[in-house]
Design a protein around this motif. Sequence first.
Motif, PDB file in Angstrom:
ATOM      1  N   ARG A  48       0.796  -1.224   0.000  1.00 45.54           N
ATOM      2  CA  ARG A  48       0.000   0.000   0.000  1.00 45.54           C
ATOM      3  C   ARG A  48       0.830   1.276   0.000  1.00 45.54           C
ATOM      4  NH1 ARG A  48      -5.351  -1.266   1.199  1.00 45.54           N
ATOM      5  NH2 ARG A  48      -5.651  -3.207   2.324  1.00 45.54           N
ATOM      6  N   PRO A 150      -2.398   3.998   9.109  1.00 42.63           N
ATOM      7  CA  PRO A 150      -2.586   5.450   9.231  1.00 42.63           C
ATOM      8  C   PRO A 150      -3.414   5.813  10.471  1.00 42.63           C
ATOM      9  CG  PRO A 150      -3.174   4.693   7.032  1.00 42.63           C
ATOM     10  CD  PRO A 150      -2.983   3.476   7.865  1.00 42.63           C
ATOM     11  N   ASP A 159     -13.874   8.132   4.827  1.00 37.22           N
ATOM     12  CA  ASP A 159     -14.823   7.137   4.319  1.00 37.22           C
ATOM     13  C   ASP A 159     -14.230   6.312   3.176  1.00 37.22           C
ATOM     14  OD1 ASP A 159     -14.718   8.961   2.284  1.00 37.22           O
ATOM     15  OD2 ASP A 159     -16.817   9.579   2.396  1.00 37.22           O
ATOM     16  N   HIS A 160     -12.989   6.590   2.832  1.00 39.67           N
ATOM     17  CA  HIS A 160     -12.280   5.901   1.739  1.00 39.67           C
ATOM     18  C   HIS A 160     -12.991   6.082   0.393  1.00 39.67           C
ATOM     19  CE1 HIS A 160      -9.919   4.192   4.920  1.00 39.67           C
ATOM     20  NE2 HIS A 160     -10.978   3.631   5.445  1.00 39.67           N
ATOM     21  N   GLU A 161     -13.890   7.045   0.321  1.00 43.43           N
ATOM     22  CA  GLU A 161     -14.601   7.322  -0.917  1.00 43.43           C
ATOM     23  C   GLU A 161     -14.353   8.773  -1.340  1.00 43.43           C
ATOM     24  OE1 GLU A 161     -18.752   6.435  -0.709  1.00 43.43           O
ATOM     25  OE2 GLU A 161     -19.052   6.606  -2.871  1.00 43.43           O
ATOM     26  N   PHE A 164      -9.778  10.208   2.181  1.00 41.65           N
ATOM     27  CA  PHE A 164      -8.936   9.010   2.195  1.00 41.65           C
ATOM     28  C   PHE A 164      -7.838   9.100   3.249  1.00 41.65           C
ATOM     29  CE2 PHE A 164     -10.720   9.300  -2.008  1.00 41.65           C
ATOM     30  CZ  PHE A 164     -10.965   7.990  -2.381  1.00 41.65           C
ATOM     31  N   ASP A 165      -7.251   7.960   3.596  1.00 42.33           N
ATOM     32  CA  ASP A 165      -5.999   7.981   4.350  1.00 42.33           C
ATOM     33  C   ASP A 165      -4.903   7.462   3.406  1.00 42.33           C
ATOM     34  OD1 ASP A 165      -6.059   5.182   4.365  1.00 42.33           O
ATOM     35  OD2 ASP A 165      -6.933   5.072   6.364  1.00 42.33           O
ATOM     36  N   SER A 168      -5.520   4.191   1.591  1.00 40.19           N
ATOM     37  CA  SER A 168      -6.598   4.039   0.599  1.00 40.19           C
ATOM     38  C   SER A 168      -6.534   5.052  -0.539  1.00 40.19           C
ATOM     39  CB  SER A 168      -7.973   4.121   1.284  1.00 40.19           C
ATOM     40  OG  SER A 168      -8.168   5.375   1.905  1.00 40.19           O
ATOM     41  N   SER A 171      -6.587   3.990  -4.085  1.00 41.79           N
ATOM     42  CA  SER A 171      -7.726   3.196  -4.564  1.00 41.79           C
ATOM     43  C   SER A 171      -8.724   4.081  -5.304  1.00 41.79           C
ATOM     44  CB  SER A 171      -8.428   2.490  -3.399  1.00 41.79           C
ATOM     45  OG  SER A 171      -9.191   3.414  -2.651  1.00 41.79           O
ATOM     46  N   MET A 172      -8.455   5.391  -5.411  1.00 42.35           N
ATOM     47  CA  MET A 172      -9.348   6.285  -6.158  1.00 42.35           C
ATOM     48  C   MET A 172      -9.460   5.787  -7.598  1.00 42.35           C
ATOM     49  SD  MET A 172      -8.537  10.211  -5.130  1.00 42.35           S
ATOM     50  CE  MET A 172      -6.828  10.157  -5.594  1.00 42.35           C
ATOM     51  N   LEU A 173     -10.650   5.941  -8.158  1.00 44.39           N
ATOM     52  CA  LEU A 173     -10.851   5.459  -9.522  1.00 44.39           C
ATOM     53  C   LEU A 173     -10.227   6.415 -10.536  1.00 44.39           C
ATOM     54  CD1 LEU A 173     -12.078   3.226 -11.163  1.00 44.39           C
ATOM     55  CD2 LEU A 173     -14.260   4.432 -11.151  1.00 44.39           C
ATOM     56  N   TYR A 174     -10.533   7.687 -10.391  1.00 41.71           N
ATOM     57  CA  TYR A 174     -10.034   8.676 -11.344  1.00 41.71           C
ATOM     58  C   TYR A 174      -9.112   9.676 -10.650  1.00 41.71           C
ATOM     59  CZ  TYR A 174     -13.658   6.940 -14.398  1.00 41.71           C
ATOM     60  OH  TYR A 174     -14.431   6.122 -15.170  1.00 41.71           O
ATOM     61  N   LYS A 265     -11.344  15.597  -3.531  1.00 41.01           N
ATOM     62  CA  LYS A 265     -10.970  14.537  -2.584  1.00 41.01           C
ATOM     63  C   LYS A 265     -10.066  15.119  -1.507  1.00 41.01           C
ATOM     64  CE  LYS A 265     -12.648  11.239  -5.357  1.00 41.01           C
ATOM     65  NZ  LYS A 265     -13.816  10.459  -5.061  1.00 41.01           N
TER      66      LYS A 265
ATOM     67  N   ARG B 140     -15.196  -0.604   1.209  1.00 40.18           N
ATOM     68  CA  ARG B 140     -14.838   0.335   2.285  1.00 40.18           C
ATOM     69  C   ARG B 140     -14.036  -0.395   3.368  1.00 40.18           C
ATOM     70  NH1 ARG B 140     -17.945   4.820   2.047  1.00 40.18           N
ATOM     71  NH2 ARG B 140     -19.905   3.799   1.563  1.00 40.18           N
ATOM     72  N   ARG B 143     -10.597  -1.080   2.246  1.00 41.84           N
ATOM     73  CA  ARG B 143      -9.886   0.117   1.784  1.00 41.84           C
ATOM     74  C   ARG B 143      -9.531   0.006   0.308  1.00 41.84           C
ATOM     75  NH1 ARG B 143      -6.081   1.982   6.750  1.00 41.84           N
ATOM     76  NH2 ARG B 143      -7.713   2.011   8.291  1.00 41.84           N
ATOM     77  N   ARG B 144     -10.459  -0.527  -0.446  1.00 44.27           N
ATOM     78  CA  ARG B 144     -10.289  -0.613  -1.887  1.00 44.27           C
ATOM     79  C   ARG B 144     -11.241   0.371  -2.535  1.00 44.27           C
ATOM     80  NH1 ARG B 144      -5.585  -3.149  -3.197  1.00 44.27           N
ATOM     81  NH2 ARG B 144      -5.206  -4.713  -1.628  1.00 44.27           N
ATOM     82  N   ASN B 145     -11.261   0.385  -3.851  1.00 42.83           N
ATOM     83  CA  ASN B 145     -12.049   1.406  -4.526  1.00 42.83           C
ATOM     84  C   ASN B 145     -13.550   1.288  -4.239  1.00 42.83           C
ATOM     85  OD1 ASN B 145     -13.622   2.522  -6.866  1.00 42.83           O
ATOM     86  ND2 ASN B 145     -11.612   3.409  -7.135  1.00 42.83           N
ATOM     87  N   VAL B 146     -14.075   2.302  -3.559  1.00 46.61           N
ATOM     88  CA  VAL B 146     -15.491   2.310  -3.189  1.00 46.61           C
ATOM     89  C   VAL B 146     -16.326   2.808  -4.370  1.00 46.61           C
ATOM     90  CG1 VAL B 146     -17.184   3.230  -1.549  1.00 46.61           C
ATOM     91  CG2 VAL B 146     -14.871   2.718  -0.775  1.00 46.61           C
ATOM     92  N   GLU B 147     -15.741   3.756  -5.134  1.00 46.05           N
ATOM     93  CA  GLU B 147     -16.486   4.388  -6.226  1.00 46.05           C
ATOM     94  C   GLU B 147     -16.962   3.376  -7.265  1.00 46.05           C
ATOM     95  OE1 GLU B 147     -14.889   8.580  -7.434  1.00 46.05           O
ATOM     96  OE2 GLU B 147     -13.228   7.379  -6.694  1.00 46.05           O
TER      97      GLU B 147
END
Lengths: 466, 291
Positions: A48, A150, A159-161, A164-165, A168, A171-174, A265, B140, B143-147
């Motif tokens: 990570r 973290p 919320d990791h969405e 982030f920490d 994570s 792990s963002m998509l874009y 973000k 969540r 800790r992987r992609n939530v989107e």
Amino acid sequence: MSQTISFDLLVIGSGPAGQKAAVEAARNGASVALIEKTRELGGACVQRGTIPSKTLRENALRVKNMRMNAQIANFKLAEDMELATLINRLSEVLEAHDNYMRKQLQRSGVELIHGRATFVNEREIQVENVSGTKQLYRSQHILIATGSHPRKPDDIPIDHEHLFDSDSILSMLYLPKSLTVLGGGVIASEYASIFQALGVKVTMIDKYPRPLGFLDDDLTDTFISGFHHMGGTWKGNTKITRCFWNGIDAVVTECDDGSVISSDKLLCAAGRVANVKELHIENAGLQLNQRGLISVDDQLQTDVAGIYAAGDVIGPPSLASASMEQGRRAACNALQIETGNMHNTIPAGIYSIPELSSVGLSETQAREKYGDIFVGTARFDEIARGQISGIQNGLLKIVCAKDGKTILGVMIVGEGATELIHIGQMALLNQCSVDFFVETIFNFPTLAEAYRAAALEIIHARKLRA
Amino acid sequence: MKNAEAAPLSGLEPLESAIDAQIRSNQIDVPMLPEVAGRVVRLTQDPKSDAMQLAKLIQSDQILAGHVMRVANSALYSPNATLISLQQAIARLGMKLISEIALAASINSSLFNAPGFESHIQYEIRYSLLAGLWAKEIARACRRNVEAAFLTGLLHDIGRPVATQTIISVAKDIKFTIDKRSLISLEDKYQRAIGVKVVEQWEMPQIVIEVVRHFDDYQNAGDAIKPTMIARAGAEFADHFMCEQGQEGCLTRDQLVVQPVLADLDLYQDEILEILEKEPAVQSAMEALQA
């Protein structure tokens, strides 16, 4: 639960510290079990942190360079760029690393156990696998190398969405359009500058006046100016009062100076905490110190004889390089294997853009300790290679003792810093005089030539003072 | 989704060869995703888009606008207020959530033409929706992609209703009478290949296409392995929660916690139980999305 299985050494955690400890002990003939909670080996460093972020960094540098060379190619990064595209080859890199580690452990005869470890007492560990099956292991020597995760401040709703920490963030998509980074430490500085180099509008906020406060001001000034030059915003001396996802389209960060920052973000990089929750170290008679870490002596032994700890779980310097050596030495100490000298001059490498690296004492530390010292500085824009390669935002600094000869430390900011530092490290470890850098012929043009320029400054100052 | 009734059957050869031929010649009748839903998904992925544009787009489809307003005004999302405009709803719920609502609403049984099997398709759509919601919670926790998790969970089995539609259509063409058991067996066989064609034709993000492609064999999903595992885990949770008393082939709680995909995600049993505690929130979201 079946019968207890005994080993000469039980290592908990397969990160840099645990892995090196297990291999060192096994190579010296000990029976060793390495217990790892996750299916993958390498810990946060490999999975990570270090490797994924450095992979992203490499691509960020490419993007930055392509933008700099706009005359050669009219480069523009696609706006809806998937982050995975920018961390390309990561799965190959991780797989290769995993294979290499597995083979090394296998070759050395280390028994790899996939499961979650809990202390039963100071000599026994219970391991529960993912299916819930439990097994007891016993050893006179146990090494805790469980790493860190973290820190999650209570008032930051990660919320990791949207928020982030550092575990994570990738792990963002874009690739977001904007990013707020909370913190001014190594992880915050690395991610802030990497994302800014990729064209993300980054605002970095911290309560301290400067990021990376353990470095000298001229180095952090160079880092900040580079960050600003790329378009980033540094907000020092600023406390966060509230931080939340507005439910619409932005993360809102409210500061004590009344400013409000909106971004797609947010990354919270508020330090790291030792991974000990599931270990139940109290069953072994251990407890955490005031900083939430496991205390060790100079042999890396905890307060309980036979239980050792290494890596992030014991705190700074929290560097993979240092953790590896700590792990190796802990295993040697536990099994009474000759270790050789451990040098305290561990280089620190910060993989921000630009890079920073230091070894030995900083100018500030040296002045506090010795008062009168000599300092020689070379700016990369005055070095031919810096001009040629476009690496002009950088400097190299040598700190010398009052005699103007004894090297106390070297600090570098600029691309290549983490490699260049090793020249200074070798000189320091071999107690070379600063004159050595002038007497030595370096390739021309190279950035290493900066050593010569900085050393000459000290030698001239020394002569003037004589 | 596991179908207890599904089992290889004999006597279906003529039907199978006709379906095979359709797939090979790329003649599967992929339903058109309502244009507005496709545009909503694309718009929410466009960093330059804003809430105003999204409101305008949804307003262009009265049925969709009505559904979004119903969900926005449900007890889950607006316990203390009544939202009267789409823009207000977007402001309250966020563009991402609105796009999820819009897509979930668009994938309904009216998309598919499968006379006599409407309730079967309705069940599959409900199941996929639940899988999407659980996939988000699992992502969540890991800790992987939530989107991406909702979208991949929602669409992982999109090939099933299209396969059902195709089988019925082909059976009609060759005058083959098909019973439910045979249909489910064939649906199991063809749904994956068809699902990939659907998400490709709908121009879904690449990650969604990869997850659908590798859903049954996530170990070989390459870079998409984690999102595929998360979608798969979401589906396992949906399998458990869609389970009705006496129904065969569904997962009990004890069976769920030992599912290999959860172990492969390094989720320990207490961590799985923690995820299961999200049930009320997921059920509320499910009810709201089906409002």
